[in-house]
Design an enzyme around this catalytic site. Structure first.
Site, PDB file in Angstrom:
ATOM      1  N   GLY A   1      43.858  45.797  63.912  1.00  0.00           N
ATOM      2  CA  GLY A   1      42.976  45.976  62.750  1.00  0.00           C
ATOM      3  C   GLY A   1      41.688  45.192  62.939  1.00  0.00           C
ATOM      4  O   GLY A   1      41.194  44.562  62.002  1.00  0.00           O
TER       5      GLY A   1
ATOM      6  N   SER B   1      38.799  46.357  63.410  1.00  0.00           N
ATOM      7  CA  SER B   1      37.618  47.189  63.132  1.00  0.00           C
ATOM      8  C   SER B   1      36.883  46.816  61.858  1.00  0.00           C
ATOM      9  O   SER B   1      35.721  47.170  61.691  1.00  0.00           O
ATOM     10  CB  SER B   1      38.055  48.656  63.043  1.00  0.00           C
ATOM     11  OG  SER B   1      39.138  48.793  62.135  1.00  0.00           O
TER      12      SER B   1
ATOM     13  N   ASN C   1      46.808  41.156  62.717  1.00  0.00           N
ATOM     14  CA  ASN C   1      45.977  41.151  61.514  1.00  0.00           C
ATOM     15  C   ASN C   1      46.090  42.448  60.711  1.00  0.00           C
ATOM     16  O   ASN C   1      45.887  42.435  59.496  1.00  0.00           O
ATOM     17  CB  ASN C   1      44.514  40.905  61.926  1.00  0.00           C
ATOM     18  CG  ASN C   1      43.547  41.248  60.832  1.00  0.00           C
ATOM     19  OD1 ASN C   1      43.336  40.474  59.903  1.00  0.00           O
ATOM     20  ND2 ASN C   1      42.958  42.443  60.892  1.00  0.00           N
TER      21      ASN C   1
ATOM     22  N   SER D   1      49.436  35.915  54.003  1.00  0.00           N
ATOM     23  CA  SER D   1      48.661  35.939  52.763  1.00  0.00           C
ATOM     24  C   SER D   1      49.236  34.900  51.817  1.00  0.00           C
ATOM     25  O   SER D   1      50.440  34.615  51.841  1.00  0.00           O
ATOM     26  CB  SER D   1      48.777  37.314  52.106  1.00  0.00           C
ATOM     27  OG  SER D   1      48.326  37.247  50.765  1.00  0.00           O
TER      28      SER D   1
ATOM     29  N   TYR E   1      54.219  44.040  49.470  1.00  0.00           N
ATOM     30  CA  TYR E   1      53.262  43.238  50.255  1.00  0.00           C
ATOM     31  C   TYR E   1      53.766  41.787  50.389  1.00  0.00           C
ATOM     32  O   TYR E   1      53.754  41.204  51.473  1.00  0.00           O
ATOM     33  CB  TYR E   1      51.914  43.284  49.543  1.00  0.00           C
ATOM     34  CG  TYR E   1      50.762  42.620  50.259  1.00  0.00           C
ATOM     35  CD1 TYR E   1      50.119  43.251  51.321  1.00  0.00           C
ATOM     36  CD2 TYR E   1      50.292  41.371  49.847  1.00  0.00           C
ATOM     37  CE1 TYR E   1      49.042  42.650  51.950  1.00  0.00           C
ATOM     38  CE2 TYR E   1      49.215  40.766  50.477  1.00  0.00           C
ATOM     39  CZ  TYR E   1      48.592  41.401  51.529  1.00  0.00           C
ATOM     40  OH  TYR E   1      47.524  40.798  52.159  1.00  0.00           O
TER      41      TYR E   1
HETATM   42  P1  NDP Z   1      40.846  45.709  55.515  1.00  0.00           P
HETATM   43  O1  NDP Z   1      41.466  46.731  54.627  1.00  0.00           O
HETATM   44  O2  NDP Z   1      39.400  45.356  55.344  1.00  0.00           O
HETATM   45  O3  NDP Z   1      41.064  46.154  57.050  1.00  0.00           O
HETATM   46  C1  NDP Z   1      42.338  46.512  57.496  1.00  0.00           C
HETATM   47  C2  NDP Z   1      42.333  46.660  58.995  1.00  0.00           C
HETATM   48  O4  NDP Z   1      43.668  46.977  59.421  1.00  0.00           O
HETATM   49  C3  NDP Z   1      41.452  47.804  59.463  1.00  0.00           C
HETATM   50  O5  NDP Z   1      40.863  47.410  60.688  1.00  0.00           O
HETATM   51  C4  NDP Z   1      42.436  48.944  59.684  1.00  0.00           C
HETATM   52  O6  NDP Z   1      42.036  49.880  60.673  1.00  0.00           O
HETATM   53  C5  NDP Z   1      43.645  48.174  60.188  1.00  0.00           C
HETATM   54  N1  NDP Z   1      44.915  48.883  60.020  1.00  0.00           N
HETATM   55  C6  NDP Z   1      45.509  49.268  58.856  1.00  0.00           C
HETATM   56  N2  NDP Z   1      46.683  49.878  59.124  1.00  0.00           N
HETATM   57  C7  NDP Z   1      46.831  49.871  60.478  1.00  0.00           C
HETATM   58  C8  NDP Z   1      47.826  50.352  61.369  1.00  0.00           C
HETATM   59  N3  NDP Z   1      48.924  50.964  60.920  1.00  0.00           N
HETATM   60  N4  NDP Z   1      47.643  50.179  62.702  1.00  0.00           N
HETATM   61  C9  NDP Z   1      46.527  49.565  63.178  1.00  0.00           C
HETATM   62  N5  NDP Z   1      45.549  49.090  62.385  1.00  0.00           N
HETATM   63  C10 NDP Z   1      45.699  49.244  61.057  1.00  0.00           C
HETATM   64  O7  NDP Z   1      41.786  44.437  55.399  1.00  0.00           O
HETATM   65  P2  NDP Z   1      41.427  42.864  55.360  1.00  0.00           P
HETATM   66  O8  NDP Z   1      40.455  42.548  56.415  1.00  0.00           O
HETATM   67  O9  NDP Z   1      41.169  42.481  53.973  1.00  0.00           O
HETATM   68  O10 NDP Z   1      42.864  42.261  55.736  1.00  0.00           O
HETATM   69  C11 NDP Z   1      43.226  41.906  57.057  1.00  0.00           C
HETATM   70  C12 NDP Z   1      44.527  41.149  57.023  1.00  0.00           C
HETATM   71  O11 NDP Z   1      44.385  39.993  56.190  1.00  0.00           O
HETATM   72  C13 NDP Z   1      45.690  41.951  56.423  1.00  0.00           C
HETATM   73  O12 NDP Z   1      46.879  41.641  57.107  1.00  0.00           O
HETATM   74  C14 NDP Z   1      45.763  41.441  54.995  1.00  0.00           C
HETATM   75  O13 NDP Z   1      47.047  41.585  54.453  1.00  0.00           O
HETATM   76  C15 NDP Z   1      45.378  39.990  55.201  1.00  0.00           C
HETATM   77  N6  NDP Z   1      44.873  39.346  53.998  1.00  0.00           N
HETATM   78  C16 NDP Z   1      43.738  39.780  53.362  1.00  0.00           C
HETATM   79  C17 NDP Z   1      43.288  39.139  52.234  1.00  0.00           C
HETATM   80  C18 NDP Z   1      42.057  39.540  51.503  1.00  0.00           C
HETATM   81  O14 NDP Z   1      41.797  38.952  50.440  1.00  0.00           O
HETATM   82  N7  NDP Z   1      41.263  40.472  51.979  1.00  0.00           N
HETATM   83  C19 NDP Z   1      44.022  38.008  51.666  1.00  0.00           C
HETATM   84  C20 NDP Z   1      45.199  37.648  52.395  1.00  0.00           C
HETATM   85  C21 NDP Z   1      45.592  38.301  53.506  1.00  0.00           C
HETATM   86  P3  NDP Z   1      41.087  51.160  60.305  1.00  0.00           P
HETATM   87  O15 NDP Z   1      39.690  50.595  60.114  1.00  0.00           O
HETATM   88  O16 NDP Z   1      41.168  52.051  61.495  1.00  0.00           O
HETATM   89  O17 NDP Z   1      41.633  51.753  59.060  1.00  0.00           O
END
Ligand code: NDP
Length: 248
Positions: free
Chosen positions: A12, A14, A90, A142, A155
């Site tokens: 993830g 990207s 991630n 998280s 989650y």
């Molecule tokens: P985003 O929704 O901004 O980005 C999610 C990323 O994960 C994207 O790059 C997406 O790829 C990728 N992704 C989703 N599903 C898959 C899959 N099945 N296989 C490969 N890649 C996948 O998320 P965040 O940046 O906010 O979150 C990143 C991490 O941090 C997560 O694990 C989240 O649980 C954790 N987190 C986030 C918080 C927040 O407040 N934002 C707080 C606590 C934890 P694509 O672009 O191709 O869809």
């Protein structure tokens, strides 16, 4: 350039937090494999940004929930980079709803991506890292995995599961000079949290002693530390990046 000569995979990578982690590791000298599943343009932009700053990166599309796809992806990364030293689990999704109304599909999707995805990736890098006798595995959890949250049972369960996975793998791999740690962000400004309504945001801010959401760079900084040699004697731990919301 303290990660010069090392290669990293950021699942993830990207968007959001993963993007910031990828840019940070690249700035430290690592070659970075950017994994994504659905948004090739966003992923390509990260690769371009790294290359524009004289770094090295490649694009790897696979669904972390699919074991075969993960294995093939890791084999390709090792073919391209010659090694794989750092794994950042991630990739994550949310499918929120009160348990009473939660569809089994929403439970399965979140557990498959957020927990089994990490298992699939660790399993794929296990052997090559053991052979190298050096590795860093960093799981992005998280604050919700520690506190729980109404409407996020799937989650929270997946993220709490990452705690057990992290500590068990830390014990399994310590003798091979592979550390396994986690970073647990609080509320960070990304696509995942951008759609929370103003009312929810206000409630969340009231629970954060620092009264502000975190940035993706705050999380990337903690990952950078765990990936560095400064953290060589730290394993099985979580760094909480949450403005004081939970003190573990
Ligand atoms: P985003 O929704 O901004 O980005 C999610 C990323 O994960 C994207 O790059 C997406 O790829 C990728 N992704 C989703 N599903 C898959 C899959 N099945 N296989 C490969 N890649 C996948 O998320 P965040 O940046 O906010 O979150 C990143 C991490 O941090 C997560 O694990 C989240 O649980 C954790 N987190 C986030 C918080 C927040 O407040 N934002 C707080 C606590 C934890 P694509 O672009 O191709 O869809």
């Amino acid at each position: 350039m303290i990660l010069e000569g090392k290669a990293a995979l950021v699942t993830g990578g990207s968007r959001g937090i993963g993007r910031a982690i990828a840019l940070r590791l690249a700035a430290m000298g690592a070659r970075v494999a950017i994994n994504y599943v659905s948004k090739p343009d966003a992923a390509q932009e990260v690769v371009d940004a790294i290359k524009a700053a004289d770094g090295d990166a490649g694009l790897y599309k696979f669904d972390v929930a699919e074991a075969t796809a993960v294995n093939d992806g890791v084999i390709k990364i090792i073919e391209d980079f010659g090694r794989l030293d750092i794994l950042v689990n991630n990739a994550g999704i949310t499918r929120d709803g009160l348990l009473m109304k939660m569809k089994e599909e929403s439970w399965d999707q979140v557990l498959d991506t957020n927990l089994k995805g990490a298992y699939n990736c660790i399993k794929a890098v296990n052997r090559p890292m053991m052979k190298q006798r050096w590795g860093r595995i960093i799981n992005i959890s998280s604050v919700i995995g520690f506190l729980g949250n109404a409407g996020q049972a799937n989650y929270a369960a997946a993220k709490a599961g990452l705690t057990g996975l992290t500590r068990s793998m830390a014990r399994e791999l310590a003798s091979r000079n592979i550390t396994v740690n986690g970073v647990a962000p609080g509320y960070i400004d990304t696509d995942m949290t951008r759609d929370l309504g103003d009312e929810v945001k206000e409630k969340v801010l009231a629970e954060i002693p620092m009264r502000a959401m975190g940035s993706v760079e705050d999380v990337a900084g903690a990952v950078a530390y765990l990936a560095s040699d400064d953290a060589r004697y730290i394993t099985g731990q979580f760094i909480h990046v949450n403005g004081g919301m939970f003190m573990g």
